[in-house]
Design a protein around this motif. Sequence first.
Motif, PDB file in Angstrom:
ATOM      1  N   ASN A  82       0.747  -1.584   0.163  1.00 22.11           N
ATOM      2  CA  ASN A  82      -0.158   0.152  -0.010  1.00 22.11           C
ATOM      3  C   ASN A  82       1.087   1.475   0.756  1.00 22.11           C
ATOM      4  O   ASN A  82       0.461   2.413   0.001  1.00 22.11           O
ATOM      5  CB  ASN A  82      -1.341   0.400   1.238  1.00 22.11           C
ATOM      6  CG  ASN A  82      -0.599   0.079   2.046  1.00 22.11           C
ATOM      7  OD1 ASN A  82       0.716  -0.080   2.995  1.00 22.11           O
ATOM      8  ND2 ASN A  82      -0.836  -1.036   3.640  1.00 22.11           N
ATOM      9  N   ARG A  83       1.941   1.303   0.119  1.00 17.81           N
ATOM     10  CA  ARG A  83       3.053   2.131   0.250  1.00 17.81           C
ATOM     11  C   ARG A  83       4.408   2.137  -0.588  1.00 17.81           C
ATOM     12  O   ARG A  83       5.074   0.836  -0.754  1.00 17.81           O
ATOM     13  CB  ARG A  83       3.576   2.407   1.239  1.00 17.81           C
ATOM     14  CG  ARG A  83       4.521   3.942   1.342  1.00 17.81           C
ATOM     15  CD  ARG A  83       4.998   4.107   2.731  1.00 17.81           C
ATOM     16  NE  ARG A  83       5.447   5.911   3.219  1.00 17.81           N
ATOM     17  CZ  ARG A  83       6.804   5.529   2.761  1.00 17.81           C
ATOM     18  NH1 ARG A  83       7.105   4.416   3.056  1.00 17.81           N
ATOM     19  NH2 ARG A  83       7.342   6.493   3.185  1.00 17.81           N
ATOM     20  N   LEU A  84       4.318   3.133  -1.414  1.00 24.06           N
ATOM     21  CA  LEU A  84       5.931   3.071  -2.633  1.00 24.06           C
ATOM     22  C   LEU A  84       7.075   4.252  -2.532  1.00 24.06           C
ATOM     23  O   LEU A  84       6.570   4.722  -1.642  1.00 24.06           O
ATOM     24  CB  LEU A  84       4.652   3.368  -4.520  1.00 24.06           C
ATOM     25  CG  LEU A  84       4.891   2.130  -5.038  1.00 24.06           C
ATOM     26  CD1 LEU A  84       4.615   2.547  -6.316  1.00 24.06           C
ATOM     27  CD2 LEU A  84       4.495   0.193  -4.801  1.00 24.06           C
ATOM     28  N   SER A  85       7.977   3.754  -2.144  1.00 25.99           N
ATOM     29  CA  SER A  85       8.940   4.801  -2.157  1.00 25.99           C
ATOM     30  C   SER A  85       9.702   4.334  -3.108  1.00 25.99           C
ATOM     31  O   SER A  85      10.392   3.968  -3.357  1.00 25.99           O
ATOM     32  CB  SER A  85      10.245   4.246  -0.849  1.00 25.99           C
ATOM     33  OG  SER A  85      10.577   4.618  -0.348  1.00 25.99           O
ATOM     34  N   ILE A  86      10.351   5.537  -4.009  1.00 28.40           N
ATOM     35  CA  ILE A  86      10.744   5.504  -4.848  1.00 28.40           C
ATOM     36  C   ILE A  86      11.812   6.619  -5.782  1.00 28.40           C
ATOM     37  O   ILE A  86      11.281   8.088  -5.035  1.00 28.40           O
ATOM     38  CB  ILE A  86       9.643   6.496  -6.337  1.00 28.40           C
ATOM     39  CG1 ILE A  86       8.827   5.242  -5.912  1.00 28.40           C
ATOM     40  CG2 ILE A  86      10.413   6.079  -8.246  1.00 28.40           C
ATOM     41  CD1 ILE A  86       7.357   5.861  -7.399  1.00 28.40           C
ATOM     42  N   GLY A  87      13.052   5.315  -5.481  1.00 23.78           N
ATOM     43  CA  GLY A  87      14.386   6.601  -6.003  1.00 23.78           C
ATOM     44  C   GLY A  87      14.775   7.319  -7.278  1.00 23.78           C
ATOM     45  O   GLY A  87      15.788   6.691  -8.496  1.00 23.78           O
ATOM     46  N   ILE A  88      14.142   8.240  -7.140  1.00 23.99           N
ATOM     47  CA  ILE A  88      13.656   9.097  -7.984  1.00 23.99           C
ATOM     48  C   ILE A  88      15.172  10.322  -8.068  1.00 23.99           C
ATOM     49  O   ILE A  88      16.236  10.200  -8.788  1.00 23.99           O
ATOM     50  CB  ILE A  88      12.581  11.052  -7.911  1.00 23.99           C
ATOM     51  CG1 ILE A  88      11.394  10.097  -7.915  1.00 23.99           C
ATOM     52  CG2 ILE A  88      13.099  11.907  -9.074  1.00 23.99           C
ATOM     53  CD1 ILE A  88      10.472   9.168  -9.677  1.00 23.99           C
ATOM     54  N   GLN A  89      15.765  10.335  -7.029  1.00 23.92           N
ATOM     55  CA  GLN A  89      16.733  11.312  -7.311  1.00 23.92           C
ATOM     56  C   GLN A  89      17.673  12.314  -7.461  1.00 23.92           C
ATOM     57  O   GLN A  89      17.172  13.473  -7.090  1.00 23.92           O
ATOM     58  CB  GLN A  89      17.877  10.063  -7.748  1.00 23.92           C
ATOM     59  CG  GLN A  89      18.009   8.645  -7.195  1.00 23.92           C
ATOM     60  CD  GLN A  89      17.417   8.638  -5.215  1.00 23.92           C
ATOM     61  OE1 GLN A  89      17.959   9.343  -4.679  1.00 23.92           O
ATOM     62  NE2 GLN A  89      17.591   7.314  -4.857  1.00 23.92           N
ATOM     63  N   SER A  90      16.376  12.898  -9.257  1.00 20.81           N
ATOM     64  CA  SER A  90      16.839  13.828  -9.847  1.00 20.81           C
ATOM     65  C   SER A  90      15.650  13.714 -10.776  1.00 20.81           C
ATOM     66  O   SER A  90      15.343  12.458 -11.844  1.00 20.81           O
ATOM     67  CB  SER A  90      18.510  14.779  -9.795  1.00 20.81           C
ATOM     68  OG  SER A  90      17.938  15.616 -11.327  1.00 20.81           O
ATOM     69  N   PHE A  91      15.057  14.910 -11.098  1.00 24.15           N
ATOM     70  CA  PHE A  91      14.573  14.749 -12.287  1.00 24.15           C
ATOM     71  C   PHE A  91      15.086  15.359 -14.051  1.00 24.15           C
ATOM     72  O   PHE A  91      14.430  15.375 -15.335  1.00 24.15           O
ATOM     73  CB  PHE A  91      13.271  15.274 -12.507  1.00 24.15           C
ATOM     74  CG  PHE A  91      12.155  15.110 -11.854  1.00 24.15           C
ATOM     75  CD1 PHE A  91      11.231  14.158 -11.678  1.00 24.15           C
ATOM     76  CD2 PHE A  91      11.937  15.331 -10.745  1.00 24.15           C
ATOM     77  CE1 PHE A  91      10.103  13.497 -11.234  1.00 24.15           C
ATOM     78  CE2 PHE A  91      11.059  15.119  -9.411  1.00 24.15           C
ATOM     79  CZ  PHE A  91      10.035  14.102  -9.618  1.00 24.15           C
ATOM     80  N   PHE A  92      16.455  15.403 -13.519  1.00 21.31           N
ATOM     81  CA  PHE A  92      17.115  16.007 -14.626  1.00 21.31           C
ATOM     82  C   PHE A  92      18.243  15.385 -15.204  1.00 21.31           C
ATOM     83  O   PHE A  92      18.769  14.438 -14.145  1.00 21.31           O
ATOM     84  CB  PHE A  92      17.736  17.427 -14.303  1.00 21.31           C
ATOM     85  CG  PHE A  92      17.126  18.256 -13.992  1.00 21.31           C
ATOM     86  CD1 PHE A  92      16.690  19.434 -15.023  1.00 21.31           C
ATOM     87  CD2 PHE A  92      16.515  18.709 -12.498  1.00 21.31           C
ATOM     88  CE1 PHE A  92      16.010  20.428 -15.032  1.00 21.31           C
ATOM     89  CE2 PHE A  92      15.617  20.082 -12.457  1.00 21.31           C
ATOM     90  CZ  PHE A  92      15.059  20.067 -13.557  1.00 21.31           C
TER      91      PHE A  92
END
Length: 347
Positions: A82-92
């Motif tokens: 029921n929960r996600l932890s997403i390693g985006i780090q940066s959108f660039f």
Amino acid sequence: MITAICSEIKIRSSEIRDNEIIETIYFGGGTPTVLSIHDLQKIIDVIYEYYSISEDAEITVEANPDDLTQEKIESLVKSPVNRLSIGIQSFFEEDLQMMNRAHNAQEAIDCLSLATRKFNNISIDLIYGIPNMSLDRWEQNIQLALDYGVPHISCYALTVEPNTALPKLIEKGEIAPVNDALAQQHFEILVETLQKEGFVHYELSNFGKPGYFSKNNTAYWQGKQYLGIGPSAHSYNGTQRSWNINNNTKYIKSIQQNELPREIETLTTTDKYNEYVMTGLRTVWGVSLQKITQEFGITYKEYLLKQAQKHIEKHLLFLDNDILLVTKKGKFLSDGIASDLFLVNLG
């Protein structure tokens, strides 16, 4: 590996008392989304079979953007997760390439667009203090997270780890060195922006909307017991810390022989005091002088106040109803302040 993990879950069920309720299940420490939904479900089923689980348990899966395809997200929605932890780090793109991330900027945006349609409890990771990251680009990173309505954001300063590509690139002059002053500017922008948007800065690196604080991480910071399963996993039972071997083959072989492949350390009173000070100062709950006295004794309280005095005078710490807290000015320096409050010469 899945069979071994399930076996360890069974073996260690005796470490949890019958009246204890599990509040959070966390799949992390790597990229658990490389597992099939069938494998994730198999592990969850064994946990539910051998432990008492809260009806509103937080069940989190860590994921990298390149793993979170539409098919994977659809499958996760149908599971107990029921929960996600997403390693985006940066959108660039330039930031991701510099950090040698597996995903690209478009994948970061696409996965978040997909995930936020299916899950309302999502946390993302962002990295600040990246060399050559302008203040404007950092503000855009934060704004993109806000645009997707993410209710929890974890932000960490870039650190240069030995035996990685980053220190070599810095040494060659291909990348600028990490700039602490820039990182502090990023941090101050982060705190101010997220607080205006209704986020609570409940731990040094974590910001959550009310009702969306991480139960898993909060348990660590508040000194609650936890059970870590799998290679390299750490556990804490209130008096001892233990950690599993970090070799997959040896881990599996040991579990097959019904033996736990772990080392155990019994914490001294001073160890527990130091850990409480370290974690307490990082959070909005601070360090309770009453708890220090009750659990560690008056000597520890007197030492803490003596060591804290100079930081209080510098407006880095303050006392509020017998709770020691960091000021806004002291937040970025809280780990260093905590280390100055540690005690090393008592048993």
